[in-house]
Design a protein around this motif. Structure first.
Motif, PDB file in Angstrom:
ATOM      1  N   TYR A  69      61.148  30.769  42.061  1.00 22.27           N
ATOM      2  CA  TYR A  69      60.748  29.306  42.381  1.00 22.27           C
ATOM      3  C   TYR A  69      61.178  28.818  43.789  1.00 22.27           C
ATOM      4  O   TYR A  69      60.397  28.285  44.605  1.00 22.27           O
ATOM      5  CB  TYR A  69      61.409  28.180  41.385  1.00 22.27           C
ATOM      6  CG  TYR A  69      61.019  26.931  41.812  1.00 22.27           C
ATOM      7  CD1 TYR A  69      59.705  26.234  41.289  1.00 22.27           C
ATOM      8  CD2 TYR A  69      61.885  26.036  42.422  1.00 22.27           C
ATOM      9  CE1 TYR A  69      59.202  25.035  41.862  1.00 22.27           C
ATOM     10  CE2 TYR A  69      61.543  24.756  42.928  1.00 22.27           C
ATOM     11  CZ  TYR A  69      60.346  24.054  42.522  1.00 22.27           C
ATOM     12  OH  TYR A  69      59.605  22.936  42.862  1.00 22.27           O
ATOM     13  N   ARG A  70      62.419  29.170  44.313  1.00 18.68           N
ATOM     14  CA  ARG A  70      62.944  28.725  45.352  1.00 18.68           C
ATOM     15  C   ARG A  70      62.179  29.830  46.566  1.00 18.68           C
ATOM     16  O   ARG A  70      61.772  28.827  47.781  1.00 18.68           O
ATOM     17  CB  ARG A  70      64.528  29.146  45.596  1.00 18.68           C
ATOM     18  CG  ARG A  70      65.241  28.904  47.003  1.00 18.68           C
ATOM     19  CD  ARG A  70      64.990  27.458  47.478  1.00 18.68           C
ATOM     20  NE  ARG A  70      65.750  26.362  46.410  1.00 18.68           N
ATOM     21  CZ  ARG A  70      65.359  25.076  46.564  1.00 18.68           C
ATOM     22  NH1 ARG A  70      64.726  24.765  47.508  1.00 18.68           N
ATOM     23  NH2 ARG A  70      66.151  24.075  45.621  1.00 18.68           N
ATOM     24  N   ALA A  71      61.872  30.854  46.514  1.00 23.34           N
ATOM     25  CA  ALA A  71      61.036  31.573  47.652  1.00 23.34           C
ATOM     26  C   ALA A  71      59.810  31.022  47.437  1.00 23.34           C
ATOM     27  O   ALA A  71      59.237  30.859  48.677  1.00 23.34           O
ATOM     28  CB  ALA A  71      61.164  32.922  47.155  1.00 23.34           C
ATOM     29  N   ARG A  72      59.192  30.519  46.678  1.00 22.61           N
ATOM     30  CA  ARG A  72      57.898  29.812  46.260  1.00 22.61           C
ATOM     31  C   ARG A  72      57.866  28.755  47.292  1.00 22.61           C
ATOM     32  O   ARG A  72      57.152  28.440  48.158  1.00 22.61           O
ATOM     33  CB  ARG A  72      57.414  29.802  45.058  1.00 22.61           C
ATOM     34  CG  ARG A  72      55.888  30.264  44.606  1.00 22.61           C
ATOM     35  CD  ARG A  72      55.972  30.686  43.221  1.00 22.61           C
ATOM     36  NE  ARG A  72      56.174  29.862  42.275  1.00 22.61           N
ATOM     37  CZ  ARG A  72      56.909  30.054  41.273  1.00 22.61           C
ATOM     38  NH1 ARG A  72      57.650  31.278  41.124  1.00 22.61           N
ATOM     39  NH2 ARG A  72      57.446  28.910  40.210  1.00 22.61           N
ATOM     40  N   VAL A  73      58.766  28.010  46.824  1.00 23.22           N
ATOM     41  CA  VAL A  73      58.750  26.529  47.372  1.00 23.22           C
ATOM     42  C   VAL A  73      59.094  26.828  48.959  1.00 23.22           C
ATOM     43  O   VAL A  73      58.829  26.061  49.899  1.00 23.22           O
ATOM     44  CB  VAL A  73      59.471  25.271  46.897  1.00 23.22           C
ATOM     45  CG1 VAL A  73      58.787  25.126  45.524  1.00 23.22           C
ATOM     46  CG2 VAL A  73      60.961  25.737  46.949  1.00 23.22           C
ATOM     47  N   GLY A  74      59.924  27.560  49.235  1.00 19.25           N
ATOM     48  CA  GLY A  74      60.378  28.172  50.646  1.00 19.25           C
ATOM     49  C   GLY A  74      59.081  28.419  51.367  1.00 19.25           C
ATOM     50  O   GLY A  74      59.068  27.972  52.689  1.00 19.25           O
TER      51      GLY A  74
END
Lengths: 431, 431, 431, 431
Positions: free
Chosen positions: B412-417
């Motif tokens: 998720y973090r990479a996605r929103v990043g």
């Protein structure tokens, strides 16, 4: 007839050597204050009218849980203590009343005690009860509490003791009872916080019921010691809750050493003044905990900021504002008489400095959010050297210009050292 | 239609690998608790029903006056924040509501925002106003105060802002307003303590007048920061004075980091419960000041002792007892989503442990002054490893047995990043 | 040629109105001191020779993590800052040097900067490095540390930055580098304490290797903030360990606000003096944490007790005793120029008071364990109102008798308010 | 021949009722730990080998400066104390040594004392000297200090007393001397800080000279009490300075209650380990000051974080790492035997939990700055309920599975209550 403990001629002789400088310095200070629109004579009059009570136990050498190192001439009973208090007042003229601790100060004839005090020019301030230690022969132990004990019999005993203190106080002309309890807990879970507080209210209500109409009762809060996890009246918030529940005769006493680190004490004082619940003070100083050091010896500006609130409240005519002042210190390494003389002067000095604050200018600076100007007005008052004023006030009252030097010159300590044989033992062994 | 941010299949797959151990450990814990006369299913049901709110600002990286070091995918607006909150709740099922901060979370369509939240299975907790910093174009500055400012216009602006927060909250289904002000002073003398408090009451009275009948208002006290000499609502005592003056809709909020060193917070909680003035909590942890560290990360037993008071009050059926729970932390060195997932679990864990205390035995030990037995009853509950219970509750709710691991696996973090471009700048330069 | 920022004629005019009183008060103070065997001219000469450095960042308005409220005329670059420092020194004559912070104070021509300073009569004190915030374009982030980072590249970058500070300092005539790092941790377990300290030593050793032979390096310890669970140089003990490992050019700097509550700072000062490791001071005051309030504004007696140690060390001729003095404050609610003028005067005042202590009498009282006499000797010095002396020193030096009043009369703030357009934005949003 | 104080059959009977559950729980814990790659038997072996010393004075009821409330059966002399210590060790098997305090534990025949201890299965830990209270007939008073007194005769007396302690310790098989002094000051100015420290070094050097080659000397620092303005060895920094000056046999002892508020104790422990100067510990807990509460009773996680440093140092094989462990508590409201049994178990529990930390995973998380993962590794170990392991270790050693319950069942307290008549008096009167 009782004579005063220090030879008045000695005081006069000592003063004679300093009088010229006092007058000269006082005059110059007067000129400086006049430039700031302050009438030195008005300040002098207010300072001369100011008094702080001496706690009877303060004239004995204090100690810690580790040891007590008594000095020469420790007072043996309340009459000895009264004599020492008379020395303090004779030399400083700032301590017209004595506050007793029962049962430590019990005696067989309170009328005699009152007469002796009057002969010394002393009166009696608030009475102090003791339910934080057991007395020989006491049916119930206070090991697990007194006014808040889970056992009704123990609570009744503690209530009765407080009522006895009121009775003794009535015989002596006192008009207040200070209640401080050591109740609390040393372990999480040991005490049910809400129930203990309810028991406190139940017990104190019974004491209030025995209070004469012209008396006040002072609740003294303390964050810790002797209980080290929780106390029943741990802060001014709990003290206020209790005082409110107990009615208008009950107010909150502020001991300067009974707070958490960093707490702004002068702000608490302001809150209690506004709530009409400020009973008064136990003055002392501290660096770490309830150190009971001499008033203003470590943080003189903090003491000033407290007095700034008091003087402001008086200046503004806050209704019902009438605090009681007492020293409450433990003198472990000094002659207690010297410490008390000096602390009373320090309290007096601080009061005088707070009187010097330009209130109109302060109001204006506060209104304009001129923080620097506002704080400099306080600082300027605090930086003013009011020693000539204090000396002049003493000179006029027949007290000593330099009370410590005169005390040392009097030989009083050596005299009572000879007259009062040393007590055996004394503390230690508790770690 | 909005889908949940984490693929449910991923959660299911991750759980599948752990399920057997969870069931086995849960069963054994159930046996151990049964020996202590505790029904694990009753505890599990209470834990499943427990929720703590997420502050919208908590999903962004926090900072200090020295610097802020943002991470990837910082939320850009309230919708991004809501999405992050949805991740937290989907994985942990312990955080069903979000608490907004105005103006930071203002948006053009609150109905859309409310719909989005519902799609995520989220509701709105207390609204938070902001009068501690200036917004662009604001007529009056809060540099010298807001609700307590000496200038009436500035106070009116701050009152209006709070009323606007209520209006937004009404649109969102919130039922409470939390008021924390940075007002106070940095210098002795800067502020007239009593007058500032009076102005506070005047201003907050106007806010209370705008409060819907089914709303509550929470007053949040704080010993210092951003004001460093005095604050207007510095402790629970002042908070209680104000809440009492303002009426029954107004209560006192306890933030675990807003106290003086050494203060016994659980005792304050007990006092506020007894006075029917406990609004609720901002959970976090601290070692030095208002450090806003993750709840229970430094002092987990202190958090337990707070929950011990809460569970006791519920157990005893204290009238009106209904605290609100929120996390309020600053995540400077962790992924905020991870910290919030973990902190919510920590709060849940602590609640579960407090439910394990044998209240009848504790009452008996307290009544008998058996301090050791009493404290061991608390400790035994705290020492119990309730992890299997928390995992089982999540498993049953479709959440992740190991939420942090599942979150990391989700990407998720990479996605929103990738989806949320980095904000320029970010703090620094203030020393 | 650069002219001084305040018109000398204004100063002269302002002084003229006060001169008569200054001379009169100075004379009377001289008489009083003479009675105490103190030569006022000797004190005046020492005070006139005393200086404290101004931090370049101090002339801008400070802030907190919550907000920054800039004032008019905020300095835009190091030349603006230098101009503000020139005002402070021109009016007070107590602040002959400026301490720079890199990269905040970087400029394109250090020779020009040095020339400008000389024109103002200013020199350069210790250089300050900044590895607690990230700069745009910086390859490695300091989010998880700088000199102690687990990544060698990040450490190398931090070392190189410090060496760059030395280079700039050499161009400016500075002779010291102050190293303060924000490194530490926010969670138990986040950092391996011993390894982090080893990395600190490795990194600082490389900086020491780049230090010119006539430079010193000052290590600044701090208990917390921005790291809130542990810091790498948390107290004077760790600072001493590091300074000892790093050799004789490295010493320990004491910032008055960087200690745990209740800590006796003057005792730490004494220990560092005895160990020949006292670098110097960052003066400020605090009530709660590292509040960076104006020096002596809350605890003036504490500041005096620090100076008492310094004057004693000088009096006794302790070998190698040579501390550096700097103000380090955050001016959030005052005009920074006013605060710095006033704080410098407060430091000067305190130094003057410490010079008044009767050292021979103090030695005798200490030797005899006459605690009361000893403490009264300190108090007597502290209670002395040395304002006439400070005014006289300024009068003789061509500075302002009343620097704040003269500054306000000068209109300087309005002038720079017009000349320096406001910066956009500024802090806020970090909770 | 001396028999053990508790009937072994009683222990066996009590254990029999619990044995089945212990084995079952131990087995399940073993499975859980195996999943975390931890061999429960390895942990059990380490825990079984762990011991913490009992202070002889700890078996008597403690007190405060306000009062002492003795219980039944207070030990009258060192032989009574030894018997109580034997009970503690017999039931818990975690306390194989006793630490004596001279002169409190002086007796006429140390060979008899040593034999008695051996019969109980006990040895002697560090000797403790007492120069913080005066003994009857002592030529010089310690009122104003002992090892640092301004009077050479008083210092010589204190040195001689410490050497006497070494002599007694040699007769008993002790190998360490713990030196804690109450020396310090109550007033600013009372003591010359640097000279007092020099006198401390002079005195302690003479004690070190009398130290056998296989002994160590432990310096115990303390921020305050009984001295309330300054102490001579106020913190670990001063302790380290002294220990370094005194040579390799001298190390720094850490008492958990002797620090300023908020101080990170585990960080100090790490520093002393790295400097090879960690002597060992006095375990206890505190909320406000040197409260001497039961170890881990208020802050169990803090105790864990200390043990985390110890286990890490052992794990990494830090050269010279060899700390001594002792309880040092004041039992004011509990049966001291119960508190000591429970505290020893708490220390043991914490050690066991610290052994569970996955060191390799922690190293990796620290290296990667994964703060959340790192802190969760510590928390997971701390959250593990190791009670079955502790019970199993006791069961195997013939100790009690539930030591407090077995102690209560034994009737020991009533027995000694009858055999040991109550001491008269007991504290109080010191305020």
């Amino acid at each position: 007839m009782t004579s005063l403990p220090i030879d008045p001629q000695l005081i006069a002789d000592q003063n004679a050597r300093l009088e010229r400088h006092v007058r000269n310095d006082y005059e110059h200070l007067g000129e400086q204050l006049a430039r700031r629109d302050v009438d030195i004579e008005r300040i002098a009059a207010q300072v001369a009218a100011f008094g702080v009570a001496i706690p009877s136990w303060g004239v004995g050498t204090g100690g810690t849980r580790f040891a007590r190192f008594p000095g020469a001439g420790e007072p043996r009973d309340v009459f000895d203590k009264l004599q020492d208090c008379a020395v303090i007042h004779q030399l400083g003229r700032a301590t017209p009343t004595v506050s007793l601790h029962i049962p430590w100060d019990k005696c067989s004839d309170y009328s005699e005690l009152r007469g002796q005090a009057q002969a010394y020019g002393l009166g009696f301030d608030a009475m102090n009860s003791n339910t934080f230690s057991d007395q020989a022969g006491q049916p119930h132990s206070y090991k697990f509490g007194s006014l808040t004990h889970t056992d009704a019999g123990t609570r009744a005993q503690a209530v009765a003791h407080n009522i006895e203190c009121i009775e003794i106080g009535k015989a002596l002309g006192s008009q207040a009872l200070t209640v401080w309890v050591g109740d609390g807990s040393n372990f999480p879970g040991q005490q049910h916080f809400r129930r203990a507080f309810d028991r406190y209210l139940d017990s104190t209500r019974q004491i209030v019921a025995a209070l004469p109409a012209d008396w006040r009762m002072f609740l003294e809060h303390k964050i810790c010691e002797p209980a080290f996890y929780s106390t029943v009246i741990q802060d001014w918030g709990s003290s206020y809750l209790a005082a409110t529940a107990l009615g208008p005769q009950v107010q909150c006493l502020v001991d300067l050493g009974h707070h958490a680190p960093n707490v702004n004490i002068e702000l608490i004082v302001a809150r209690l003044i506004a709530a009409n619940k400020l009973a008064g003070f136990h003055f002392n100083d501290s660096k770490y905990g309830d150190d009971d050091l001499d008033a203003g010896s470590v943080s003189p500006y903090r003491l000033f900021l407290v007095f700034n609130e008091l003087v402001a409240a008086a200046h503004e005519g806050v209704a019902g504002f009438n605090p009681a002042y007492m020293l409450d210190q433990s003198h472990n390494v000094t002659d207690p008489i010297e410490s008390l003389i000096d602390s009373a002067e320090q309290v007096q000095r601080t009061y005088a400095q707070a009187l010097l604050v330009d209130r109109a200018a302060l109001d204006a600076a506060q209104q304009a959010n001129d923080a620097l100007a506002a704080t400099k007005l306080l600082k300027r008052a605090f930086q003013t050297d009011v020693q000539p004023l204090l000396q002049q006030v003493r000179l006029r009252a027949g007290a000593a210009v330099d009370p410590i030097a005169t005390y040392r010159a009097s030989g009083y300590r050596a005299r009572v050292g000879a007259a009062r044989p040393a007590r055996a033992g004394g503390g230690g062994g508790i770690v």
